[in-house]
Write a protein that holds these residues in place. Structure first.
Motif, PDB file in Angstrom:
ATOM      1  N   GLY A  53       0.898  -1.189   0.055  1.00  0.00           N
ATOM      2  CA  GLY A  53       0.031   0.108  -0.011  1.00  0.00           C
ATOM      3  C   GLY A  53       0.743   1.447   0.110  1.00  0.00           C
ATOM      4  N   LEU A  54       2.089   1.272  -0.499  1.00  0.00           N
ATOM      5  CA  LEU A  54       2.844   2.289  -0.639  1.00  0.00           C
ATOM      6  C   LEU A  54       2.879   3.050  -1.702  1.00  0.00           C
ATOM      7  N   ILE A  55       2.550   2.443  -2.762  1.00  0.00           N
ATOM      8  CA  ILE A  55       2.365   3.061  -4.147  1.00  0.00           C
ATOM      9  C   ILE A  55       1.031   2.399  -4.693  1.00  0.00           C
ATOM     10  N   LYS A  56       0.881   3.145  -5.926  1.00  0.00           N
ATOM     11  CA  LYS A  56      -0.182   2.722  -6.738  1.00  0.00           C
ATOM     12  C   LYS A  56       0.152   2.788  -7.943  1.00  0.00           C
ATOM     13  N   SER A  57      -0.592   1.789  -8.774  1.00  0.00           N
ATOM     14  CA  SER A  57       0.098   1.412 -10.224  1.00  0.00           C
ATOM     15  C   SER A  57      -1.293   2.062 -11.075  1.00  0.00           C
ATOM     16  N   VAL A  58      -0.967   2.541 -12.360  1.00  0.00           N
ATOM     17  CA  VAL A  58      -1.931   2.829 -13.314  1.00  0.00           C
ATOM     18  C   VAL A  58      -1.489   2.182 -14.642  1.00  0.00           C
ATOM     19  N   ARG A  59      -2.363   1.238 -14.838  1.00  0.00           N
ATOM     20  CA  ARG A  59      -1.880   0.647 -16.058  1.00  0.00           C
ATOM     21  C   ARG A  59      -2.191   1.368 -17.517  1.00  0.00           C
ATOM     22  N   GLY A  60      -1.853   0.675 -18.420  1.00  0.00           N
ATOM     23  CA  GLY A  60      -1.872   1.024 -20.062  1.00  0.00           C
ATOM     24  C   GLY A  60      -0.785   2.179 -20.408  1.00  0.00           C
ATOM     25  N   PRO A  61      -1.073   2.544 -21.752  1.00  0.00           N
ATOM     26  CA  PRO A  61      -0.456   3.706 -22.170  1.00  0.00           C
ATOM     27  C   PRO A  61      -0.436   4.902 -21.340  1.00  0.00           C
ATOM     28  N   GLY A  62       0.586   5.457 -20.864  1.00  0.00           N
ATOM     29  CA  GLY A  62       0.829   6.565 -20.113  1.00  0.00           C
ATOM     30  C   GLY A  62       0.762   6.098 -18.650  1.00  0.00           C
ATOM     31  N   GLY A  63       0.601   4.816 -18.373  1.00  0.00           N
ATOM     32  CA  GLY A  63       0.755   4.501 -17.093  1.00  0.00           C
ATOM     33  C   GLY A  63       1.935   4.447 -16.330  1.00  0.00           C
ATOM     34  N   GLY A  64       2.052   3.966 -14.903  1.00  0.00           N
ATOM     35  CA  GLY A  64       3.010   3.839 -14.062  1.00  0.00           C
ATOM     36  C   GLY A  64       2.861   3.742 -12.836  1.00  0.00           C
ATOM     37  N   TYR A  65       3.736   4.430 -11.922  1.00  0.00           N
ATOM     38  CA  TYR A  65       3.570   4.343 -10.406  1.00  0.00           C
ATOM     39  C   TYR A  65       3.436   5.756  -9.809  1.00  0.00           C
ATOM     40  N   VAL A  66       2.455   5.917  -8.829  1.00  0.00           N
ATOM     41  CA  VAL A  66       2.398   7.101  -8.079  1.00  0.00           C
ATOM     42  C   VAL A  66       2.640   6.678  -6.496  1.00  0.00           C
ATOM     43  N   LEU A  67       2.792   7.569  -5.828  1.00  0.00           N
ATOM     44  CA  LEU A  67       2.842   7.406  -4.288  1.00  0.00           C
ATOM     45  C   LEU A  67       1.265   7.102  -3.930  1.00  0.00           C
ATOM     46  N   ALA A  68       1.262   6.296  -2.959  1.00  0.00           N
ATOM     47  CA  ALA A  68      -0.201   6.146  -2.580  1.00  0.00           C
ATOM     48  C   ALA A  68      -0.694   6.936  -1.279  1.00  0.00           C
ATOM     49  N   LYS A  69       0.183   7.846  -0.852  1.00  0.00           N
ATOM     50  CA  LYS A  69      -0.142   8.782   0.126  1.00  0.00           C
ATOM     51  C   LYS A  69       1.161   9.633   0.224  1.00  0.00           C
ATOM     52  N   PRO A  70       0.866  10.815   0.982  1.00  0.00           N
ATOM     53  CA  PRO A  70       1.743  12.049   0.960  1.00  0.00           C
ATOM     54  C   PRO A  70       3.063  11.476   1.504  1.00  0.00           C
ATOM     55  N   ALA A  71       4.422  12.044   1.000  1.00  0.00           N
ATOM     56  CA  ALA A  71       5.613  11.407   1.316  1.00  0.00           C
ATOM     57  C   ALA A  71       5.884  11.521   2.667  1.00  0.00           C
ATOM     58  N   ALA A  72       5.251  12.684   3.402  1.00  0.00           N
ATOM     59  CA  ALA A  72       5.423  12.811   4.769  1.00  0.00           C
ATOM     60  C   ALA A  72       4.928  11.702   5.666  1.00  0.00           C
ATOM     61  N   GLU A  73       3.926  11.003   5.140  1.00  0.00           N
ATOM     62  CA  GLU A  73       3.393   9.999   6.010  1.00  0.00           C
ATOM     63  C   GLU A  73       4.023   8.710   5.632  1.00  0.00           C
ATOM     64  N   ILE A  74       5.098   8.315   4.751  1.00  0.00           N
ATOM     65  CA  ILE A  74       5.840   7.431   4.537  1.00  0.00           C
ATOM     66  C   ILE A  74       6.930   7.319   4.846  1.00  0.00           C
ATOM     67  N   SER A  75       7.377   6.370   6.101  1.00  0.00           N
ATOM     68  CA  SER A  75       8.651   6.290   6.637  1.00  0.00           C
ATOM     69  C   SER A  75       9.551   5.398   5.835  1.00  0.00           C
ATOM     70  N   VAL A  76      10.961   5.626   6.145  1.00  0.00           N
ATOM     71  CA  VAL A  76      11.971   4.770   5.522  1.00  0.00           C
ATOM     72  C   VAL A  76      11.729   3.291   5.799  1.00  0.00           C
ATOM     73  N   ALA A  77      11.355   3.187   7.077  1.00  0.00           N
ATOM     74  CA  ALA A  77      11.269   1.847   7.552  1.00  0.00           C
ATOM     75  C   ALA A  77      10.407   1.129   7.104  1.00  0.00           C
ATOM     76  N   ALA A  78       9.219   1.890   6.800  1.00  0.00           N
ATOM     77  CA  ALA A  78       7.999   1.270   6.020  1.00  0.00           C
ATOM     78  C   ALA A  78       8.264   0.729   4.549  1.00  0.00           C
ATOM     79  N   VAL A  79       9.470   1.499   3.719  1.00  0.00           N
ATOM     80  CA  VAL A  79       9.786   1.301   2.416  1.00  0.00           C
ATOM     81  C   VAL A  79      10.628  -0.069   2.684  1.00  0.00           C
ATOM     82  N   MET A  80      11.649  -0.023   3.552  1.00  0.00           N
ATOM     83  CA  MET A  80      12.464  -1.144   3.545  1.00  0.00           C
ATOM     84  C   MET A  80      12.076  -2.236   4.134  1.00  0.00           C
ATOM     85  N   LEU A  81      11.072  -2.459   5.154  1.00  0.00           N
ATOM     86  CA  LEU A  81      10.490  -3.709   5.368  1.00  0.00           C
ATOM     87  C   LEU A  81       9.520  -4.098   4.316  1.00  0.00           C
ATOM     88  N   ALA A  82       8.983  -3.408   3.566  1.00  0.00           N
ATOM     89  CA  ALA A  82       7.987  -3.715   2.301  1.00  0.00           C
ATOM     90  C   ALA A  82       8.789  -4.099   1.306  1.00  0.00           C
TER      91      ALA A  82
END
Lengths: 154, 154
Positions: A53-82
Motif C-alpha cells: 500500500g505504499l504506491i499505486k499503479s496505473v495501467r495502460g499507455p501513459g501509466g506507471g506508478y505514484v505514491l499512495a499517500k503523502p511522502a510525509a506519511e511514508i517512513s523509510v522503515a516502511a519502505v525497507m520492510l515492504a
DNA sequence: TATATACCCGACCATTTTAATAGGGTATTA
DNA sequence: TAATACCCTATTAAAATGGTCGGGTATATA
C-alpha cells in the motif's frame, strides 16, 4: 553489517517517485534509466511496494506508478520492510543448545529497536530536502514501543 | 541487513572471557568447545582483538587470553569494530554519476551514527547481567558526536 | 636443553546469499 | 487492435562469507 540493495533501491526509487510526482505517473523505465537499476529488478520491487500500500499503479499507455499517500506519511522503515529488507540480528536460523541462555539476545533485540525507530522517524519528504538534518536519533525508552505496523512485521 | 558472524562471535567470545576470568587465562580451546566456534576461526578473531588492545595474551603452557581492562570499560561497539565488522551503508563501492547529489547519503550516515551510539552505550558487564534492560537508546542530538576511538575507524 | 602447550599467519576452498536476467504472460487504454 | 505497461516464475552468475588447512614461532616448565 551491510544493507542489501533491496532496501537501498527501494528508498532510492521511492524518492524518485516523489521528486517526479506530476501529472503523469512515473514509469519504471524512467527510474531504470535515471537510477541505473535493472528494469526487471524494479518490477519485482514495485510489486512488493504496491502490495504493502505504499504506491499505486496505473495501467495502460501513459501509466506507471505514484505514491499512495503523502511522502510525509511514508517512513523509510516502511519502505525497507515492504521491500523485504530483514532486521533480525539474533540467533539467525541457529538454535541454542538445550535451554541455554542467550546472553546476547537482548543486545541484538535492542539494536533492532534502535534501528527501526530511527528509520521510522525519517520520512521520504525529509530526504529530498537537502537542508534538513536527520543525523540525530529520537529518544527511546523501554516504554516507547515501535508502531503497530512495524512491529507486526517481526 | 544482517550481522556477520565476525561481530557476533567477537561479542560472544569476549563475554565468555569475562565470565571465566579467574586465576588462569582462558584458552581458545575452551571457548571453541563451549561456544561451538571453530578454533582456527577464533585464532584469527583474537589476533584482531589483541591488536586493538581489548585482550591480552599469555603464552606458553597454562597460557591463554584475558581481558585487557575492566568489562565496564569495553563497549560492544569497540569489540565489533575490532573484529572488523563494517558499518558503512552508503554508496558501498559505488561511485555516483558526475557530481550528482546523493539524496540518501545523510540517511545512511545517520543510521550508522545511531547504531554505533547504541553499541557504544552497551558495555560487556551489562550483557552478563540477566536483569539489566538494554533495549533503550540514549538520546542523540547533532552536537553529540561519537567518541574519538570509534570515529577514527570510519 | 627439550618438549609440550599455545599463539601466530597466510593461502585456499566450499557454501550460501545476493543481484540480476530471461522470457513468457496479462491487463488497459489510445 | 495494437502498443504500452504491469505481473510472475524460474534460473543463473557473481560476490561474500564462513571456515579449513598446514606450517610456523614464542614461552615456560620439567
Amino acid at each position: 553489517m551491510k544493507l542489501t540493495t533491496k532496501g537501498r533501491y527501494a528508498v532510492v526509487a521511492m524518492l524518485f517517485l516523489e521528486r517526479n510526482s506530476g501529472i503523469k505517473p512515473v514509469t519504471l523505465s524512467e527510474i531504470s534509466d535515471s537510477e541505473g537499476i535493472s528494469l526487471s529488478y524494479l518490477e519485482q520491487l514495485f510489486i512488493k511496494l504496491r502490495r504493502k500500500g505504499l504506491i499505486k499503479s496505473v495501467r495502460g499507455p501513459g501509466g506507471g506508478y505514484v505514491l499512495a499517500k503523502p511522502a510525509a506519511e511514508i517512513s523509510v522503515a516502511a519502505v525497507m520492510l515492504a521491500a523485504g529488507e530483514q532486521f533480525d540480528f539474533c540467533c539467525q536460523g541457529n538454535t541454542h543448545k538445550d535451554g541455554e541462555r542467550c546472553f546476547t539476545h537482548k543486545l541484538w533485540d535492542g539494536l533492532r529497536n534502535v534501528i527501526l525507530k530511527y528509520l521510522e522517524s525519517v520520512r521520504l519528504n525529509q530526504l529530498n530536502d537537502p537542508d534538513l538534518d536527520i543525523s540525530w536519533c529520537v529518544c527511546i525508552d523501554s516504554t516507547d514501543k515501535l508502531s503497530g505496523a512495524i512491529k507486526d512485521e517481526h
